[in-house]
Motif scaffolding. Structure first.
Motif, PDB file in Angstrom:
ATOM      1  N   ARG A  20      26.555  48.469  35.105  1.00  0.00           N
ATOM      2  CA  ARG A  20      25.958  48.017  34.848  1.00  0.00           C
ATOM      3  C   ARG A  20      26.846  49.616  33.743  1.00  0.00           C
ATOM      4  NH1 ARG A  20      20.821  47.238  32.161  1.00  0.00           N
ATOM      5  NH2 ARG A  20      21.020  49.454  32.771  1.00  0.00           N
ATOM      6  N   THR A  21      26.441  50.873  34.267  1.00  0.00           N
ATOM      7  CA  THR A  21      27.088  51.755  33.727  1.00  0.00           C
ATOM      8  C   THR A  21      28.379  52.562  33.607  1.00  0.00           C
ATOM      9  OG1 THR A  21      24.601  52.745  33.909  1.00  0.00           O
ATOM     10  CG2 THR A  21      26.335  53.914  33.052  1.00  0.00           C
ATOM     11  N   VAL A  22      28.710  51.759  35.325  1.00  0.00           N
ATOM     12  CA  VAL A  22      30.577  51.944  35.258  1.00  0.00           C
ATOM     13  C   VAL A  22      31.459  51.244  34.625  1.00  0.00           C
ATOM     14  CG1 VAL A  22      32.292  51.698  37.428  1.00  0.00           C
ATOM     15  CG2 VAL A  22      30.233  53.905  37.464  1.00  0.00           C
ATOM     16  N   GLY A  23      30.388  49.381  33.840  1.00  0.00           N
ATOM     17  CA  GLY A  23      31.169  48.665  33.099  1.00  0.00           C
ATOM     18  C   GLY A  23      31.223  48.895  31.771  1.00  0.00           C
ATOM     19  N   LEU A  24      30.438  50.078  31.502  1.00  0.00           N
ATOM     20  CA  LEU A  24      29.741  50.065  30.121  1.00  0.00           C
ATOM     21  C   LEU A  24      31.399  51.611  29.833  1.00  0.00           C
ATOM     22  CD1 LEU A  24      26.426  50.342  29.349  1.00  0.00           C
ATOM     23  CD2 LEU A  24      28.675  49.049  28.707  1.00  0.00           C
ATOM     24  N   GLY A  31      38.483  50.336  25.553  1.00  0.00           N
ATOM     25  CA  GLY A  31      39.057  50.395  23.908  1.00  0.00           C
ATOM     26  C   GLY A  31      39.390  52.007  23.379  1.00  0.00           C
ATOM     27  N   THR A  32      39.598  52.634  23.711  1.00  0.00           N
ATOM     28  CA  THR A  32      40.548  53.900  23.773  1.00  0.00           C
ATOM     29  C   THR A  32      41.571  54.082  23.691  1.00  0.00           C
ATOM     30  OG1 THR A  32      38.116  55.137  23.703  1.00  0.00           O
ATOM     31  CG2 THR A  32      40.467  56.404  23.083  1.00  0.00           C
ATOM     32  N   ILE A  33      42.259  53.408  24.925  1.00  0.00           N
ATOM     33  CA  ILE A  33      43.398  53.433  24.865  1.00  0.00           C
ATOM     34  C   ILE A  33      44.034  52.479  23.872  1.00  0.00           C
ATOM     35  CG2 ILE A  33      44.938  52.577  26.419  1.00  0.00           C
ATOM     36  CD1 ILE A  33      43.272  53.544  28.786  1.00  0.00           C
ATOM     37  N   LEU A  34      43.642  51.028  23.810  1.00  0.00           N
ATOM     38  CA  LEU A  34      44.044  49.559  22.880  1.00  0.00           C
ATOM     39  C   LEU A  34      43.916  50.339  21.241  1.00  0.00           C
ATOM     40  CD1 LEU A  34      42.284  46.571  24.247  1.00  0.00           C
ATOM     41  CD2 LEU A  34      44.439  47.285  24.464  1.00  0.00           C
ATOM     42  N   ALA A  35      42.917  51.560  21.218  1.00  0.00           N
ATOM     43  CA  ALA A  35      42.812  51.891  20.244  1.00  0.00           C
ATOM     44  C   ALA A  35      43.646  53.131  19.280  1.00  0.00           C
ATOM     45  CB  ALA A  35      41.491  52.115  18.950  1.00  0.00           C
ATOM     46  N   GLY A  55      36.044  46.041  32.459  1.00  0.00           N
ATOM     47  CA  GLY A  55      34.598  46.542  32.019  1.00  0.00           C
ATOM     48  C   GLY A  55      33.497  45.742  31.714  1.00  0.00           C
ATOM     49  N   GLY A  56      33.414  45.096  30.458  1.00  0.00           N
ATOM     50  CA  GLY A  56      32.765  43.927  30.161  1.00  0.00           C
ATOM     51  C   GLY A  56      32.366  43.152  31.011  1.00  0.00           C
ATOM     52  N   VAL A  57      32.981  42.079  31.371  1.00  0.00           N
ATOM     53  CA  VAL A  57      32.580  41.585  32.992  1.00  0.00           C
ATOM     54  C   VAL A  57      31.852  42.168  33.709  1.00  0.00           C
ATOM     55  CG1 VAL A  57      33.190  40.358  34.198  1.00  0.00           C
ATOM     56  CG2 VAL A  57      34.104  39.647  32.907  1.00  0.00           C
ATOM     57  N   LEU A  58      31.758  43.355  34.175  1.00  0.00           N
ATOM     58  CA  LEU A  58      31.123  44.036  34.931  1.00  0.00           C
ATOM     59  C   LEU A  58      29.722  44.537  34.501  1.00  0.00           C
ATOM     60  CD1 LEU A  58      30.717  45.161  37.579  1.00  0.00           C
ATOM     61  CD2 LEU A  58      31.920  47.816  36.572  1.00  0.00           C
ATOM     62  N   SER A  59      29.639  44.784  33.078  1.00  0.00           N
ATOM     63  CA  SER A  59      27.894  44.979  32.249  1.00  0.00           C
ATOM     64  C   SER A  59      27.613  43.866  32.232  1.00  0.00           C
ATOM     65  CB  SER A  59      28.832  45.728  31.363  1.00  0.00           C
ATOM     66  OG  SER A  59      29.092  46.936  31.335  1.00  0.00           O
TER      67      SER A  59
END
Length: 71
Positions: A20-24, A31-35, A55-59
């Motif tokens: 979960r932590t890796v996914g987050l 998100g940083t790359i997109l923004a 990452g969202g799915v994994l989390s």
């Protein structure tokens, strides 16, 4: 619906807490790359989107994994 809420509140095994932590972290990187305030090549932006979704799915999947103590 109630069963999903109960699963989300149930204890999560240690391995899945790590996942979960890796996914987050992956979601944050994507998100940083997109923004990014600078113009990035299209392939980098595409990969950033995929990383954020993965990452969202994994989390989410890791959060809903519980131990079965009834055995």
């Amino acid at each position: 619906m109630k069963k999903i809420i109960n699963r989300a509140k149930a204890p999560t095994p240690k391995f899945f807490k790590v996942l979960r932590t890796v996914g987050l972290a992956l979601a944050a990187v994507g998100g940083t790359i997109l923004a990014a305030p600078i113009a990035l090549p299209a392939i980098v932006t595409t990969i950033g989107g995929y990383v954020a979704v993965a990452g969202g799915v994994l989390s989410a999947a890791s959060q809903l994994t519980t131990t079965d103590d009834s055995q």
